[in-house]
Design a protein around this motif. Sequence first.
Motif, PDB file in Angstrom:
ATOM      1  N   ARG A 164      42.454 -18.503   8.218  1.00 60.83           N
ATOM      2  CA  ARG A 164      41.220 -17.707   8.274  1.00 60.83           C
ATOM      3  C   ARG A 164      40.419 -17.840   6.987  1.00 60.83           C
ATOM      4  NH1 ARG A 164      44.700 -14.072  10.999  1.00 60.83           N
ATOM      5  NH2 ARG A 164      45.146 -12.968   9.046  1.00 60.83           N
ATOM      6  N   ARG A 165      41.137 -17.852   5.846  1.00 57.47           N
ATOM      7  CA  ARG A 165      40.419 -18.022   4.570  1.00 57.47           C
ATOM      8  C   ARG A 165      39.701 -19.368   4.528  1.00 57.47           C
ATOM      9  NH1 ARG A 165      45.022 -15.529   2.371  1.00 57.47           N
ATOM     10  NH2 ARG A 165      45.936 -17.556   1.818  1.00 57.47           N
ATOM     11  N   MET A 166      40.399 -20.420   4.977  1.00 60.17           N
ATOM     12  CA  MET A 166      39.777 -21.744   4.921  1.00 60.17           C
ATOM     13  C   MET A 166      38.641 -21.848   5.930  1.00 60.17           C
ATOM     14  SD  MET A 166      40.060 -24.306   2.941  1.00 60.17           S
ATOM     15  CE  MET A 166      41.720 -24.399   2.301  1.00 60.17           C
ATOM     16  N   GLU A 167      38.761 -21.203   7.078  1.00 62.91           N
ATOM     17  CA  GLU A 167      37.641 -21.172   8.028  1.00 62.91           C
ATOM     18  C   GLU A 167      36.423 -20.515   7.388  1.00 62.91           C
ATOM     19  OE1 GLU A 167      38.980 -19.210  11.511  1.00 62.91           O
ATOM     20  OE2 GLU A 167      40.406 -20.781  12.073  1.00 62.91           O
ATOM     21  N   ALA A 168      36.674 -19.437   6.636  1.00 61.40           N
ATOM     22  CA  ALA A 168      35.570 -18.762   5.941  1.00 61.40           C
ATOM     23  C   ALA A 168      34.986 -19.659   4.857  1.00 61.40           C
ATOM     24  CB  ALA A 168      36.058 -17.446   5.334  1.00 61.40           C
TER      25      ALA A 168
ATOM     26  N   PRO B 138      23.004 -30.271  -9.254  1.00 55.76           N
ATOM     27  CA  PRO B 138      23.755 -29.039  -9.527  1.00 55.76           C
ATOM     28  C   PRO B 138      22.839 -27.819  -9.592  1.00 55.76           C
ATOM     29  CG  PRO B 138      24.305 -30.769 -11.112  1.00 55.76           C
ATOM     30  CD  PRO B 138      23.094 -31.235 -10.363  1.00 55.76           C
ATOM     31  N   LEU B 139      23.364 -26.682  -9.161  1.00 55.25           N
ATOM     32  CA  LEU B 139      22.686 -25.400  -9.290  1.00 55.25           C
ATOM     33  C   LEU B 139      23.597 -24.453 -10.052  1.00 55.25           C
ATOM     34  CD1 LEU B 139      21.195 -25.027  -5.692  1.00 55.25           C
ATOM     35  CD2 LEU B 139      20.012 -25.789  -7.767  1.00 55.25           C
ATOM     36  N   ALA B 140      23.007 -23.393 -10.574  1.00 57.50           N
ATOM     37  CA  ALA B 140      23.755 -22.511 -11.469  1.00 57.50           C
ATOM     38  C   ALA B 140      24.709 -21.588 -10.721  1.00 57.50           C
ATOM     39  CB  ALA B 140      22.785 -21.697 -12.322  1.00 57.50           C
ATOM     40  N   THR B 141      24.204 -20.886  -9.688  1.00 54.64           N
ATOM     41  CA  THR B 141      25.000 -19.805  -9.105  1.00 54.64           C
ATOM     42  C   THR B 141      24.850 -19.754  -7.593  1.00 54.64           C
ATOM     43  OG1 THR B 141      24.515 -18.519 -11.103  1.00 54.64           O
ATOM     44  CG2 THR B 141      25.547 -17.337  -9.286  1.00 54.64           C
ATOM     45  N   MET B 142      25.950 -19.386  -6.933  1.00 55.22           N
ATOM     46  CA  MET B 142      25.940 -19.103  -5.502  1.00 55.22           C
ATOM     47  C   MET B 142      26.631 -17.761  -5.288  1.00 55.22           C
ATOM     48  SD  MET B 142      27.539 -21.310  -2.324  1.00 55.22           S
ATOM     49  CE  MET B 142      29.256 -20.855  -2.435  1.00 55.22           C
ATOM     50  N   TRP B 143      26.046 -16.941  -4.408  1.00 53.47           N
ATOM     51  CA  TRP B 143      26.657 -15.657  -4.073  1.00 53.47           C
ATOM     52  C   TRP B 143      27.131 -15.684  -2.618  1.00 53.47           C
ATOM     53  CZ3 TRP B 143      22.434 -15.786  -7.352  1.00 53.47           C
ATOM     54  CH2 TRP B 143      22.612 -15.155  -8.596  1.00 53.47           C
ATOM     55  N   LEU B 144      28.317 -15.153  -2.388  1.00 51.07           N
ATOM     56  CA  LEU B 144      28.830 -14.916  -1.043  1.00 51.07           C
ATOM     57  C   LEU B 144      28.636 -13.441  -0.727  1.00 51.07           C
ATOM     58  CD1 LEU B 144      32.206 -16.887  -1.239  1.00 51.07           C
ATOM     59  CD2 LEU B 144      30.020 -17.687  -0.348  1.00 51.07           C
ATOM     60  N   VAL B 145      27.915 -13.156   0.358  1.00 52.84           N
ATOM     61  CA  VAL B 145      27.539 -11.778   0.678  1.00 52.84           C
ATOM     62  C   VAL B 145      28.000 -11.451   2.105  1.00 52.84           C
ATOM     63  CG1 VAL B 145      25.653 -10.117   0.845  1.00 52.84           C
ATOM     64  CG2 VAL B 145      25.508 -12.013  -0.800  1.00 52.84           C
ATOM     65  N   PRO B 146      28.898 -10.458   2.265  1.00 48.36           N
ATOM     66  CA  PRO B 146      29.309 -10.086   3.626  1.00 48.36           C
ATOM     67  C   PRO B 146      28.220  -9.260   4.306  1.00 48.36           C
ATOM     68  CG  PRO B 146      30.370  -8.648   2.035  1.00 48.36           C
ATOM     69  CD  PRO B 146      29.576  -9.654   1.233  1.00 48.36           C
ATOM     70  N   LEU B 147      27.903  -9.592   5.552  1.00 50.10           N
ATOM     71  CA  LEU B 147      26.933  -8.813   6.322  1.00 50.10           C
ATOM     72  C   LEU B 147      27.634  -7.786   7.201  1.00 50.10           C
ATOM     73  CD1 LEU B 147      24.455 -11.635   7.369  1.00 50.10           C
ATOM     74  CD2 LEU B 147      24.288 -10.042   5.459  1.00 50.10           C
ATOM     75  N   SER B 148      28.931  -7.942   7.423  1.00 50.26           N
ATOM     76  CA  SER B 148      29.741  -6.954   8.123  1.00 50.26           C
ATOM     77  C   SER B 148      31.176  -7.129   7.655  1.00 50.26           C
ATOM     78  CB  SER B 148      29.647  -7.134   9.641  1.00 50.26           C
ATOM     79  OG  SER B 148      30.137  -8.401  10.021  1.00 50.26           O
TER      80      SER B 148
ATOM     81  N   ARG C  21      34.491  -7.123   5.233  1.00 52.67           N
ATOM     82  CA  ARG C  21      34.728  -7.532   3.847  1.00 52.67           C
ATOM     83  C   ARG C  21      34.957  -9.030   3.773  1.00 52.67           C
ATOM     84  NH1 ARG C  21      39.649  -4.098   1.737  1.00 52.67           N
ATOM     85  NH2 ARG C  21      39.173  -5.363  -0.115  1.00 52.67           N
ATOM     86  N   LEU C  22      34.719  -9.570   2.578  1.00 48.07           N
ATOM     87  CA  LEU C  22      35.022 -10.977   2.360  1.00 48.07           C
ATOM     88  C   LEU C  22      36.530 -11.184   2.286  1.00 48.07           C
ATOM     89  CD1 LEU C  22      32.435 -11.902  -0.423  1.00 48.07           C
ATOM     90  CD2 LEU C  22      32.404 -12.694   1.939  1.00 48.07           C
ATOM     91  N   PRO C  23      37.024 -12.343   2.743  1.00 53.45           N
ATOM     92  CA  PRO C  23      38.446 -12.644   2.530  1.00 53.45           C
ATOM     93  C   PRO C  23      38.747 -12.747   1.034  1.00 53.45           C
ATOM     94  CG  PRO C  23      37.442 -14.166   4.103  1.00 53.45           C
ATOM     95  CD  PRO C  23      36.329 -13.410   3.468  1.00 53.45           C
TER      96      PRO C  23
ATOM     97  N   THR D  85      30.728 -13.005  -5.974  1.00 55.54           N
ATOM     98  CA  THR D  85      30.787 -12.120  -4.798  1.00 55.54           C
ATOM     99  C   THR D  85      30.318 -10.710  -5.140  1.00 55.54           C
ATOM    100  OG1 THR D  85      33.092 -11.540  -5.297  1.00 55.54           O
ATOM    101  CG2 THR D  85      32.728 -13.431  -3.836  1.00 55.54           C
ATOM    102  N   ASP D  86      29.470 -10.584  -6.173  1.00 54.38           N
ATOM    103  CA  ASP D  86      29.132  -9.258  -6.711  1.00 54.38           C
ATOM    104  C   ASP D  86      27.723  -8.788  -6.349  1.00 54.38           C
ATOM    105  OD1 ASP D  86      27.845 -11.152  -8.204  1.00 54.38           O
ATOM    106  OD2 ASP D  86      28.408 -10.350 -10.161  1.00 54.38           O
ATOM    107  N   ARG D  87      27.172  -9.284  -5.251  1.00 54.47           N
ATOM    108  CA  ARG D  87      25.852  -8.807  -4.832  1.00 54.47           C
ATOM    109  C   ARG D  87      25.886  -8.358  -3.376  1.00 54.47           C
ATOM    110  NH1 ARG D  87      20.623 -12.067  -7.284  1.00 54.47           N
ATOM    111  NH2 ARG D  87      20.983 -11.543  -9.477  1.00 54.47           N
ATOM    112  N   ALA D  88      25.033  -7.382  -3.065  1.00 49.53           N
ATOM    113  CA  ALA D  88      24.891  -6.892  -1.692  1.00 49.53           C
ATOM    114  C   ALA D  88      23.739  -7.620  -1.011  1.00 49.53           C
ATOM    115  CB  ALA D  88      24.641  -5.391  -1.691  1.00 49.53           C
TER     116      ALA D  88
END
Length: 701
Positions: free
Chosen positions: A464-468, A490-500, A502-504, A525-528
Amino acid sequence: DGAGKYIEGFGWLTGMDVHGVEKPILEDLKKKGIFFRKESYKHRYPHCWRCKEKLVFRVEFEWFIACDEIRPRMKAAADTVHWIPESVGKRVQDWYNNMGDWCISRKRYWGLPLPFFRCAGGHTTIVTGRAELRERALDPAVVDGLPELHRPWIDAVRIKCPECGEAAARIPDVGDCWLDAGIVPFSTMKYFEDRPYWEKWFPVELVCEMREQVRLWFYSLMFMSVTLEGRSPYKEVFSYEKVHDEDNRAMHKSEGNAIWFDEAVERMGADVMRWLYCAQNPSVNLRFGYHAADDVRRKLLTLWNVYGFFITYASLDGFDPRTARVQETLGQSGNPLDRWILSALSGLIGGFRQKIDACDFAGAIRDTEEFFDGLSTWYVRRSRRRFWRSGDDEDKTFAYRTLYYALTTTARLLAPVVPFLSEEIWRNLTEPLRGPGRAGTPESVHLTDYPEPMPEMLDEAANRRMEAVLRAVSLGRAAREKVQIKVRQPLATMWLVPLSGRLPDFGVDLLREMGEELNVKSVRTDRAAAEVGEAGIKLNFPILGKRLGPAMKGVQAEVKEGRYEVLPGGRLRVGTHEIEKDEFEISYQPRAGLALAHDHGLMVALETEITPALLIEGQSRDLIRGIQDLRKRAGYRVEDRIVVRCDGSDPGLVERILEKHEAAIRSETLSDEILRGRGPVDQETEIPLGQGRHVWVGVKR
């Protein structure tokens, strides 16, 4: 009559061909003064599919078996059968509901003789076999001289009518061929001679044939079995549709669209053809042809390319399966990629076996293609640098062990579907394990035990983690595509944001894998959701309007004013109403300086600002890609060391790139030296770097 001519008793029509009487009949009506009007209208008319001649409908005397008594028993027996697909079972019941009496006679020159003999007095005698035929025959020698018990030879036999003693001849009709086909489980398996032997084989486990056999072979088998034994002759039936050409037209020699087996197997390959058949949904026609074969070949090439990658680097590094301790160290790697691919392989084995046992071949192939994709575009892609490392490295050793096991096990798993490809992979990879004094490894993949699932390797949480992770990577690529920033930049930052929900718990390793794959320096993973995008709700009026009726307007107004709540699981609450996931769509507009993509409860946000340092690093990636392309064009081997020459379109351009990234460029391209300026080379090209800049690059072994 059988020649299409009118028989005696039809006056002036007697002896005339049925296709030549239209005009004479009209003229005859006119002569009699009873002609009313002549009209033409267009309609379909049947023609012989072989010779294209028009056909004639005739009334004939035929023999039937009455079916009303057997019908309910056949329906009950059919309910005990596992029909694949399920729709075939419904077709069977529909056929039984609507079938008429079974017409068992045919007008043929050769065939199964119906055993009905009639004398001039009209008495009918049924003869049950050769012995009785000889016993009743007027001349037993005629029976002894029969080359076989078929028409026309049996027509020479005359018997004595048991009722009146007169000579009786067999009726000229032959039997429906499905009488022969339906009685096979009894006629060929010693039903009358050795009942215990027959019971070992009856009913059969599986019957496999196309859907038209619902009213033919499946039907005749069931008819005979229910009549004789009161039960179905088969436990399971797998049925499929027709094989058509790629335009979904029936294949005919006369149409020029037929593909012969010998031609197809030579052009597309037996394994490709087998995969094409197994991957087909049996409920629809198979569109067979060389374009479809090309699609299959590309999928199989995914596995072949992984195999080729392994062979190349294993040969360079001297990987030896005799000393690699593959089996005994399985699962001991600390690398999440190794643990995941072994878990995915174990899941594939279990699912593949279950689906093959259930005749869900298309589902098994679909799962396998997903595994190919994960093995190639994720496991091998993310493990490349592990294989490139020099020296004795434990992580590299585990990468070799894991990929070796995955390839040999996949070859065993797929051997029934692609026997030749599996054999090639197996024999080559296991060749060192065979030979004098090294017994135990079968020479052929088809002599190995079939793979069993490995419960100790199966890690659903890791899957499941790898699917995510894969979903996040896909969304990251989509976000880059929206703002037209290539992955090499290259880019500086990427955010993972759960819409429903929690993140794995990805952990440091998987976050790093995501960052490296998407070429971003930091994955956070620190943004809403509200911090990276502004939400907008689009209601599905056709679906929701039917359900809510007059309340729809109020719900729409509240959504426009932002008075809603996204619930865990992805549903939406608006006032007192809960909106299901298929009744609305949520979209986000990115905040300034961001690119967004979201799906399935996850959103990815990319910081799009490209600083001068990031720009130069991106240019170094373009340079690496260009040098690698030149290596291929020059035909260098993977291990060949090279010298690179560079010359920039702007003064100082090459120096700015090499100042911080020369070591990385040399490492990635196996370059011993990068020289400034032009000179003699084996291959050269110009690499565009954007904003009108470019670098001339040449390579020399």
